[in-house]
Design a protein around this motif. Structure first.
Motif, mmCIF file in Angstrom:
data_model
loop_
_atom_site.group_PDB
_atom_site.id
_atom_site.type_symbol
_atom_site.label_atom_id
_atom_site.label_comp_id
_atom_site.label_asym_id
_atom_site.label_seq_id
_atom_site.Cartn_x
_atom_site.Cartn_y
_atom_site.Cartn_z
ATOM 1 N N HIS A 191 0.825 -1.207 0.000
ATOM 2 C CA HIS A 191 0.000 0.000 0.000
ATOM 3 C C HIS A 191 0.859 1.255 0.000
ATOM 4 O O HIS A 191 0.518 2.255 -0.647
ATOM 5 C CB HIS A 191 -0.926 -0.020 1.227
ATOM 6 N N GLY A 192 1.992 1.200 0.716
ATOM 7 C CA GLY A 192 2.844 2.374 0.792
ATOM 8 C C GLY A 192 3.385 2.802 -0.555
ATOM 9 O O GLY A 192 3.510 3.994 -0.830
ATOM 10 N N ALA A 193 3.704 1.835 -1.415
ATOM 11 C CA ALA A 193 4.226 2.167 -2.747
ATOM 12 C C ALA A 193 3.176 2.892 -3.573
ATOM 13 O O ALA A 193 3.483 3.836 -4.308
ATOM 14 C CB ALA A 193 4.689 0.895 -3.449
ATOM 15 N N PHE A 194 1.911 2.458 -3.483
ATOM 16 C CA PHE A 194 0.831 3.149 -4.186
ATOM 17 C C PHE A 194 0.646 4.558 -3.629
ATOM 18 O O PHE A 194 0.424 5.509 -4.390
ATOM 19 C CB PHE A 194 -0.469 2.358 -4.063
ATOM 20 N N GLU A 195 0.725 4.695 -2.315
ATOM 21 C CA GLU A 195 0.548 6.013 -1.711
ATOM 22 C C GLU A 195 1.663 6.974 -2.126
ATOM 23 O O GLU A 195 1.408 8.143 -2.414
ATOM 24 C CB GLU A 195 0.515 5.896 -0.185
ATOM 25 N N ARG A 196 2.897 6.475 -2.163
ATOM 26 C CA ARG A 196 4.017 7.342 -2.565
ATOM 27 C C ARG A 196 3.855 7.801 -4.012
ATOM 28 O O ARG A 196 4.136 8.963 -4.335
ATOM 29 C CB ARG A 196 5.335 6.608 -2.365
ATOM 30 N N LEU A 197 3.421 6.913 -4.886
ATOM 31 C CA LEU A 197 3.192 7.302 -6.278
ATOM 32 C C LEU A 197 2.057 8.316 -6.375
ATOM 33 O O LEU A 197 2.164 9.324 -7.088
ATOM 34 C CB LEU A 197 2.872 6.068 -7.120
ATOM 35 N N SER A 198 0.967 8.075 -5.671
ATOM 36 C CA SER A 198 -0.175 8.991 -5.723
ATOM 37 C C SER A 198 0.186 10.360 -5.154
ATOM 38 O O SER A 198 -0.240 11.400 -5.678
ATOM 39 C CB SER A 198 -1.366 8.403 -4.963
ATOM 40 N N ASP A 199 0.981 10.381 -4.078
ATOM 41 C CA ASP A 199 1.404 11.657 -3.503
ATOM 42 C C ASP A 199 2.264 12.439 -4.497
ATOM 43 O O ASP A 199 2.109 13.664 -4.637
ATOM 44 C CB ASP A 199 2.192 11.418 -2.206
ATOM 45 N N ALA A 200 3.160 11.742 -5.190
ATOM 46 C CA ALA A 200 3.996 12.418 -6.189
ATOM 47 C C ALA A 200 3.148 12.947 -7.336
ATOM 48 O O ALA A 200 3.379 14.057 -7.838
ATOM 49 C CB ALA A 200 5.061 11.449 -6.708
ATOM 50 N N ALA A 201 2.153 12.170 -7.753
ATOM 51 C CA ALA A 201 1.266 12.609 -8.827
ATOM 52 C C ALA A 201 0.453 13.824 -8.400
ATOM 53 O O ALA A 201 0.239 14.754 -9.197
ATOM 54 C CB ALA A 201 0.338 11.464 -9.227
ATOM 55 N N ARG A 202 0.007 13.843 -7.164
ATOM 56 C CA ARG A 202 -0.802 14.975 -6.686
ATOM 57 C C ARG A 202 -0.015 16.280 -6.756
ATOM 58 O O ARG A 202 -0.554 17.319 -7.169
ATOM 59 C CB ARG A 202 -1.276 14.702 -5.254
ATOM 60 N N VAL A 203 1.240 16.237 -6.389
ATOM 61 C CA VAL A 203 2.068 17.441 -6.429
ATOM 62 C C VAL A 203 2.408 17.814 -7.865
ATOM 63 O O VAL A 203 2.285 18.975 -8.265
ATOM 64 C CB VAL A 203 3.349 17.226 -5.602
#
Length: 321
Positions: A62-74
């Motif tokens: 789950h953490g890998a998906f969250e890190r990707l989504s956080d980078a995409a959001r920025v």
């Protein structure tokens, strides 16, 4: 000349760039002999580094998906009210989007990327260019002519905004609409970053729609390597800025080469250019004899679309033209 019936028939016009196997069957050569200008993919791909053995051996956490989504959001300045769903390429989401609403009329202005019409038709929708509709698709900027849409065009209960080529012009993005009910914005990783084989895309939209899409795509839809590479690339804003400038310069250079041979520029983005020529098939055949593959369209005898050549391909292209 564009045929209206052909444009609205996704089964008749479901063509794509690529297809080097067919080009080789007609014009010979090995795959390594060819320059493929038919796809609009950045020929100078983001350099991959930092992969770990666990990226290949373990199910993504789950953490890998969250890190990707956080980078995409920025990177894309995603509004706070919108959710982000990484996917195995934008096309995987396109195939599922029609299931988000009861089948009815979908408005898709032609010509444009034909997978949207094919996906809606496959799930019982009828495709129309104008008139009231329960869904609307806008490809922004449009493929193949580069048309830019406005906020007012996102006007259907279900609105799909396909921004697969918008990373070259981020100031034109409609991402600010992603938090609205009924709006889904699509992002493609393969084109701007030049890593189409990675199969990574994003659906960004209202939480209710994204939750339903997540149910349709299932768990672990994105590979571990794609999660790591995508996160790294989205954080690399210097690379993105440098790439936009280089693509703009190369697009200008391509225009000068092609228009000098009598073609007329009629649209595109800095990843692909659309030209009007006297006979698109003849142009494609002439380039194919030099093992350069281009894009023509079943609905027009004069449209020729070219992507950017790699650094060592400019001289070959000029000689073939």
């Amino acid at each position: 000349m564009v045929g209206q019936d052909d444009r609205l028939n996704p089964r008749a016009a479901r063509d794509h760039g690529g297809g080097l196997d067919g080009a080789m069957a007609r014009s010979g050569g090995l795959r390594t002999d060819w320059i493929d200008l038919s796809t609009g993919i950045n020929p100078h791909a983001y350099q991959v580094s930092g992969l770990q053995p666990s990226d290949w051996m373990e199910l993504p956490d789950h953490g890998a998906f969250e890190r990707l989504s956080d980078a995409a959001r920025v990177f894309w300045n995603v509004p706070g009210g919108a959710e982000i769903l990484p996917s195995p390429g934008a096309s995987a989401v396109i195939a599922r989007l029609p299931a988000l609403a009861k089948a009815g009329r979908v408005q898709i202005t032609m010509p444009t990327y034909n997978e949207h019409a094919a996906a809606f038709t496959a799930q019982g929708w009828t495709v129309h260019e104008t008139g009231p509709a329960q869904a609307r698709v806008i490809v922004h900027p449009n493929n193949p002519d580069g048309r830019i849409w406005q906020d007012a065009d996102a006007n259907a209960p279900l609105t799909v905004i396909d921004e697969s080529f918008c990373d070259v012009t981020p100031c034109a993005s409609l991402i600010h609409l992603a938090g609205r009910p009924g709006v889904v914005v699509l992002k493609s990783f393969g084109k701007f970053w030049g890593l189409a084989g990675l199969r990574l895309g994003f659906a960004i939209g209202h939480p209710d729609l994204i939750a339903r899409l997540n149910d349709l795509t299932g768990p672990w839809a994105v590979s571990g390597p794609a999660l790591r590479i995508g996160t790294q690339a989205l954080h690399d804003t210097d690379w993105a800025e440098d790439t936009r400038m280089r693509l703009a310069n190369d697009a200008t250079r391509l225009d000068q080469l092609v228009t000098a041979q009598g073609a007329r520029l009629i649209g595109g983005t800095s990843l692909f250019r659309l030209y009007d020529v006297d006979d698109a098939t003849a142009w494609q055949n002439r380039l194919a004899r030099a093992h350069i593959w281009s894009r023509i369209f079943p609905y027009s005898r004069t449209y020729l679309r070219l992507g950017l050549p790699p650094a060592d391909g400019w001289a070959r292209l000029e000689a073939a033209l």
